[in-house]
Design a protein around this motif. Structure first.
Motif, PDB file in Angstrom:
ATOM      1  N   ARG A  42       0.585  -0.989   0.447  1.00 10.23           N
ATOM      2  CA  ARG A  42      -0.083   0.261  -0.461  1.00 10.23           C
ATOM      3  C   ARG A  42       0.874   1.778  -0.203  1.00 10.23           C
ATOM      4  NH1 ARG A  42      -0.363  -2.691   5.128  1.00 10.23           N
ATOM      5  NH2 ARG A  42       0.078  -0.874   6.586  1.00 10.23           N
ATOM      6  N   GLU A  43       2.134   1.294   0.550  1.00 14.68           N
ATOM      7  CA  GLU A  43       3.202   2.780   0.012  1.00 14.68           C
ATOM      8  C   GLU A  43       3.809   2.615  -0.604  1.00 14.68           C
ATOM      9  OE1 GLU A  43       5.744   1.770   3.884  1.00 14.68           O
ATOM     10  OE2 GLU A  43       3.806   1.950   5.450  1.00 14.68           O
ATOM     11  N   THR A  44       3.617   1.507  -1.508  1.00 13.34           N
ATOM     12  CA  THR A  44       4.325   1.613  -3.037  1.00 13.34           C
ATOM     13  C   THR A  44       3.375   1.844  -4.538  1.00 13.34           C
ATOM     14  OG1 THR A  44       3.372  -0.450  -3.132  1.00 13.34           O
ATOM     15  CG2 THR A  44       6.018  -0.447  -2.148  1.00 13.34           C
ATOM     16  N   PRO A  45       3.954   2.703  -5.492  1.00 15.61           N
ATOM     17  CA  PRO A  45       3.507   2.761  -6.632  1.00 15.61           C
ATOM     18  C   PRO A  45       2.228   1.459  -7.465  1.00 15.61           C
ATOM     19  CG  PRO A  45       5.803   3.849  -6.537  1.00 15.61           C
ATOM     20  CD  PRO A  45       5.651   2.672  -5.913  1.00 15.61           C
ATOM     21  N   MET A  46       2.979   0.646  -6.690  1.00 21.27           N
ATOM     22  CA  MET A  46       1.630  -0.944  -7.438  1.00 21.27           C
ATOM     23  C   MET A  46       0.480  -1.003  -6.316  1.00 21.27           C
ATOM     24  SD  MET A  46       4.507  -3.454  -7.883  1.00 21.27           S
ATOM     25  CE  MET A  46       3.837  -4.354  -8.795  1.00 21.27           C
ATOM     26  N   ALA A  47       0.520   0.208  -5.940  1.00 26.78           N
ATOM     27  CA  ALA A  47      -0.930  -0.445  -4.700  1.00 26.78           C
ATOM     28  C   ALA A  47      -2.028   0.603  -5.636  1.00 26.78           C
ATOM     29  CB  ALA A  47      -1.108   0.701  -3.729  1.00 26.78           C
ATOM     30  N   GLY A  48      -2.201   0.693  -6.145  1.00 29.12           N
ATOM     31  CA  GLY A  48      -3.346   1.495  -7.543  1.00 29.12           C
ATOM     32  C   GLY A  48      -3.650   0.127  -8.407  1.00 29.12           C
ATOM     33  N   LEU A  49      -2.278  -0.124  -8.289  1.00 32.93           N
ATOM     34  CA  LEU A  49      -3.376  -1.518  -9.134  1.00 32.93           C
ATOM     35  C   LEU A  49      -4.082  -2.498  -8.954  1.00 32.93           C
ATOM     36  CD1 LEU A  49       0.857  -1.763 -10.606  1.00 32.93           C
ATOM     37  CD2 LEU A  49      -1.609  -0.576 -11.760  1.00 32.93           C
ATOM     38  N   HIS A  50      -4.067  -2.569  -7.903  1.00 34.07           N
ATOM     39  CA  HIS A  50      -4.497  -3.653  -7.346  1.00 34.07           C
ATOM     40  C   HIS A  50      -5.660  -3.290  -6.222  1.00 34.07           C
ATOM     41  CE1 HIS A  50      -1.676  -7.146  -7.832  1.00 34.07           C
ATOM     42  NE2 HIS A  50      -1.103  -5.722  -7.590  1.00 34.07           N
ATOM     43  N   GLN A  51      -6.046  -1.655  -6.003  1.00 33.30           N
ATOM     44  CA  GLN A  51      -6.870  -1.649  -5.310  1.00 33.30           C
ATOM     45  C   GLN A  51      -7.740  -2.335  -4.461  1.00 33.30           C
ATOM     46  OE1 GLN A  51      -9.866  -0.915  -8.907  1.00 33.30           O
ATOM     47  NE2 GLN A  51      -8.397   0.440  -9.606  1.00 33.30           N
ATOM     48  N   GLY A  52      -6.754  -2.481  -3.042  1.00 34.69           N
ATOM     49  CA  GLY A  52      -7.052  -3.335  -2.054  1.00 34.69           C
ATOM     50  C   GLY A  52      -7.670  -4.490  -2.529  1.00 34.69           C
ATOM     51  N   ARG A  53      -7.427  -5.104  -2.999  1.00 35.25           N
ATOM     52  CA  ARG A  53      -7.852  -6.801  -3.895  1.00 35.25           C
ATOM     53  C   ARG A  53      -6.550  -7.185  -3.432  1.00 35.25           C
ATOM     54  NH1 ARG A  53      -8.317  -4.994  -8.737  1.00 35.25           N
ATOM     55  NH2 ARG A  53      -7.196  -5.160  -9.144  1.00 35.25           N
ATOM     56  N   THR A  54      -5.597  -6.678  -2.124  1.00 37.10           N
ATOM     57  CA  THR A  54      -4.504  -7.650  -2.282  1.00 37.10           C
ATOM     58  C   THR A  54      -4.053  -7.215  -0.175  1.00 37.10           C
ATOM     59  OG1 THR A  54      -2.194  -9.277  -2.219  1.00 37.10           O
ATOM     60  CG2 THR A  54      -2.336  -7.360  -3.253  1.00 37.10           C
ATOM     61  N   THR A  55      -3.320  -7.646   0.655  1.00 36.53           N
ATOM     62  CA  THR A  55      -3.184  -7.097   1.866  1.00 36.53           C
ATOM     63  C   THR A  55      -0.846  -7.768   1.856  1.00 36.53           C
ATOM     64  OG1 THR A  55      -3.163  -9.008   2.882  1.00 36.53           O
ATOM     65  CG2 THR A  55      -4.850  -7.234   2.562  1.00 36.53           C
ATOM     66  N   VAL A  56      -0.502  -8.701   0.251  1.00 39.27           N
ATOM     67  CA  VAL A  56       0.329  -8.424   0.996  1.00 39.27           C
ATOM     68  C   VAL A  56       1.389  -7.477   0.479  1.00 39.27           C
ATOM     69  CG1 VAL A  56       0.413 -10.607  -0.372  1.00 39.27           C
ATOM     70  CG2 VAL A  56       0.597  -8.828  -2.320  1.00 39.27           C
ATOM     71  N   SER A  57       2.966  -7.644   1.104  1.00 40.62           N
ATOM     72  CA  SER A  57       3.939  -6.552   1.361  1.00 40.62           C
ATOM     73  C   SER A  57       4.612  -7.440   0.460  1.00 40.62           C
ATOM     74  CB  SER A  57       4.271  -6.542   2.808  1.00 40.62           C
ATOM     75  OG  SER A  57       3.125  -5.713   2.575  1.00 40.62           O
ATOM     76  N   PHE A  58       6.386  -6.411  -0.284  1.00 39.22           N
ATOM     77  CA  PHE A  58       8.230  -6.378  -0.165  1.00 39.22           C
ATOM     78  C   PHE A  58       8.603  -7.111   0.416  1.00 39.22           C
ATOM     79  CE2 PHE A  58       5.499  -4.865  -4.398  1.00 39.22           C
ATOM     80  CZ  PHE A  58       5.808  -5.889  -4.882  1.00 39.22           C
ATOM     81  N   VAL A  59       8.949  -8.527   0.617  1.00 40.55           N
ATOM     82  CA  VAL A  59       9.617  -8.585   1.461  1.00 40.55           C
ATOM     83  C   VAL A  59      12.052  -8.450   1.084  1.00 40.55           C
ATOM     84  CG1 VAL A  59      10.211  -9.458   3.904  1.00 40.55           C
ATOM     85  CG2 VAL A  59       7.860  -9.655   2.892  1.00 40.55           C
ATOM     86  N   ALA A  60      12.612  -7.375   1.431  1.00 44.75           N
ATOM     87  CA  ALA A  60      13.702  -7.628   1.395  1.00 44.75           C
ATOM     88  C   ALA A  60      13.954  -8.138   2.511  1.00 44.75           C
ATOM     89  CB  ALA A  60      14.839  -6.206   1.362  1.00 44.75           C
ATOM     90  N   TYR A  61      14.966  -9.108   1.433  1.00 47.74           N
ATOM     91  CA  TYR A  61      16.104 -10.129   2.657  1.00 47.74           C
ATOM     92  C   TYR A  61      17.485 -10.065   2.478  1.00 47.74           C
ATOM     93  CZ  TYR A  61      11.147 -13.027   2.268  1.00 47.74           C
ATOM     94  OH  TYR A  61      10.696 -13.344   2.839  1.00 47.74           O
ATOM     95  N   CYS A  62      18.137  -9.469   3.538  1.00 50.70           N
ATOM     96  CA  CYS A  62      19.762  -8.488   3.856  1.00 50.70           C
ATOM     97  C   CYS A  62      20.053  -9.528   4.465  1.00 50.70           C
ATOM     98  CB  CYS A  62      19.332  -7.814   4.442  1.00 50.70           C
ATOM     99  SG  CYS A  62      18.161  -6.304   3.778  1.00 50.70           S
ATOM    100  N   CYS A  63      21.505  -9.712   4.511  1.00 50.37           N
ATOM    101  CA  CYS A  63      21.998 -11.184   4.459  1.00 50.37           C
ATOM    102  C   CYS A  63      22.913 -10.029   6.278  1.00 50.37           C
ATOM    103  CB  CYS A  63      23.347 -10.970   3.725  1.00 50.37           C
ATOM    104  SG  CYS A  63      24.962  -9.275   3.183  1.00 50.37           S
ATOM    105  N   SER A  64      22.734  -9.271   6.108  1.00 49.99           N
ATOM    106  CA  SER A  64      23.096  -8.731   7.941  1.00 49.99           C
ATOM    107  C   SER A  64      22.687  -7.162   8.031  1.00 49.99           C
ATOM    108  CB  SER A  64      25.406  -8.350   7.278  1.00 49.99           C
ATOM    109  OG  SER A  64      24.862  -6.664   6.250  1.00 49.99           O
ATOM    110  N   THR A  65      23.135  -6.835   9.591  1.00 46.25           N
ATOM    111  CA  THR A  65      22.452  -5.135   9.535  1.00 46.25           C
ATOM    112  C   THR A  65      22.833  -4.013   9.149  1.00 46.25           C
ATOM    113  OG1 THR A  65      24.001  -5.469  10.756  1.00 46.25           O
ATOM    114  CG2 THR A  65      22.406  -7.073  12.475  1.00 46.25           C
ATOM    115  N   GLN A  66      23.910  -4.483   8.641  1.00 44.93           N
ATOM    116  CA  GLN A  66      24.558  -3.732   7.847  1.00 44.93           C
ATOM    117  C   GLN A  66      23.166  -2.788   6.840  1.00 44.93           C
ATOM    118  OE1 GLN A  66      28.591  -3.149   6.578  1.00 44.93           O
ATOM    119  NE2 GLN A  66      28.671  -1.475   5.321  1.00 44.93           N
ATOM    120  N   CYS A  67      23.169  -4.217   5.888  1.00 46.34           N
ATOM    121  CA  CYS A  67      22.324  -4.268   4.965  1.00 46.34           C
ATOM    122  C   CYS A  67      21.251  -4.238   4.515  1.00 46.34           C
ATOM    123  CB  CYS A  67      22.553  -5.375   3.357  1.00 46.34           C
ATOM    124  SG  CYS A  67      23.816  -5.904   2.742  1.00 46.34           S
ATOM    125  N   LEU A  68      20.468  -4.856   6.100  1.00 48.51           N
ATOM    126  CA  LEU A  68      19.128  -3.872   6.294  1.00 48.51           C
ATOM    127  C   LEU A  68      18.400  -2.478   6.543  1.00 48.51           C
ATOM    128  CD1 LEU A  68      16.524  -6.170   7.294  1.00 48.51           C
ATOM    129  CD2 LEU A  68      17.662  -5.407   9.558  1.00 48.51           C
TER     130      LEU A  68
END
Length: 377
Positions: free
Chosen positions: A344-370
């Motif tokens: 909902r906080e990304t530009p793609m939110a308007g494409l789905h118009q509330g039909r989903t509650t998923v989020s994008f998840v970044a998986y990092c290797c360390s606290t620094q990358c996180l």
């Protein structure tokens, strides 16, 4: 009906037809008239959809194979369409059709695909949709020329890991099955352009899904347990409507992390979830990363490591890590540092118009990358 069938086949033989249509004939058995007097000498495509075939007897399949081999003019583009019947089992003799490029067995009653299908090395298109399959044989991975695989609307619980050996596979459709996970090895498919897994029971996706530049279309609609998409998919064409319903996963005990009111499940192979307060990686993770870089620096084949040097499970993990850091591409083996970006906080939110509650998840290797990774910048 029998005389009309014989007449149709006779005319096709005399006029050297390349296409023969035997659709909607209410056939209960494979017509042996096709196999007489080199009947398939000029035939390139045989259509037999919407009949009442229940099986292909071993002898009939062998004769069909022999006809293909003895036909002087059979090209490499030999097709076989047997969809919309009631076939339950295809016998081992199917493996003799080594020149076959397209096999359509959709809309039957298939419960078993024999391992001999792996011998169809010229096969480019395999359609097994609308059957009763509960698994695919690992030998499907031997189909190096396969470009299209449609196994939608079956009863599959998982996919064979060896499927990643189908180096030419471009379109994979597994809609409306019972998948609860996807082998992370599929992320290694070098030619995969479109992946559709709508209407399953997926709770998570492989961490590396979308890392390949070739993969441009991913459809995971109506996976109600799925609440997180790997951030590698951010710039792809994504179908995720109907995902993320507030229902807990009961089929398996999975690691999860929460952010606000959202809980995202992680692949079962993940052993630990790191946080910003972790400043030292686990010893096993450090050792695996070091060994991985050493192996790839000198040898492309990791098989030089004997099972005595490393447990088999870890040896396999070296071949295919859990994933790669979405910030720096460092391989990860046991621990990941997830970071959530609500859709909902990304530009793609308007494409789905509330039909989903998923989020994008970044998986990092360390606290620094996180701390430094930002999907939206």
């Amino acid at each position: 009906m029998a005389s009309e069938l014989c007449k149709t086949i006779s005319v096709a033989r005399l006029e050297k037809h390349k296409n023969l249509f035997l659709n909607y004939r209410n056939l209960h058995h494979f017509p042996l008239e096709l196999l007489k007097d080199e009947g398939l000498q000029h035939l390139e495509r045989l259509y037999m959809k919407r009949n009442s075939l229940t099986t292909l007897k071993q002898k009939e399949t062998q004769l069909f194979c022999l006809s293909l081999f003895h036909a002087r003019a059979v090209p490499l583009s030999a097709y076989r369409y047997l969809h919309s019947n009631n076939i339950v089992v295809v016998p081992e003799a199917i493996g003799s059709l080594v020149k076959l490029q397209c096999l359509d067995l959709s809309d039957n009653a298939l419960k078993i695909v024999c391992p001999e299908i792996g011998r169809l090395r010229a096969l480019r298109h395999l359609r097994l949709a609308n059957n009763q399959l509960q698994f695919l044989p690992p030998e499907v991975g031997d189909l190096k020329e396969l470009q299209t695989l449609d196994i939608s609307t079956n009863r599959l619980l998982t996919l064979p890991e060896r499927l990643h050996l189908c180096l030419s596979l471009q379109y994979l459709t597994v809609d409306r099955n019972r998948l609860w996970c996807v082998p992370r090895h599929l992320c290694q498919l070098p030619s995969l352009n479109e992946l559709s897994m709508a209407g399953n029971r997926l709770a998570f996706l492989p961490l590396d899904l979308g890392r390949s530049r070739e993969l441009q279309y991913v459809y995971v609609d109506n996976n109600i347990h799925l609440k997180g998409l790997p951030s590698y998919l951010y710039n792809k064409v994504i179908g995720c409507s109907g995902c993320g319903a507030p229902i807990q996963v009961s089929e398996a005990k999975l690691l999860s992390f929460s952010s606000g009111q959202l809980t995202v499940f992680l692949p079962a192979e993940v052993k630990a979830i790191g946080t910003e307060n972790d400043h030292v990686l686990p010893l096993q993770e450090l050792a695996m990363r070091c060994l991985y870089h050493t192996c790839h620096r000198f040898l492309k084949d990791l098989n030089f490591l004997s099972p005595i040097s490393l447990p088999r499970s870890l040896l396999e993990l070296l071949h295919c890590p859990l994933g790669h850091c979405h910030r720096c591409s460092e391989p990860m083996f046991t621990i990941v540092y997830p970071k959530l970006f609500p859709l909902r906080e990304t530009p793609m939110a308007g494409l789905h118009q509330g039909r989903t509650t998923v989020s994008f998840v970044a998986y990092c290797c360390s606290t620094q990358c996180l701390q430094t990774f930002d999907l939206l910048s």
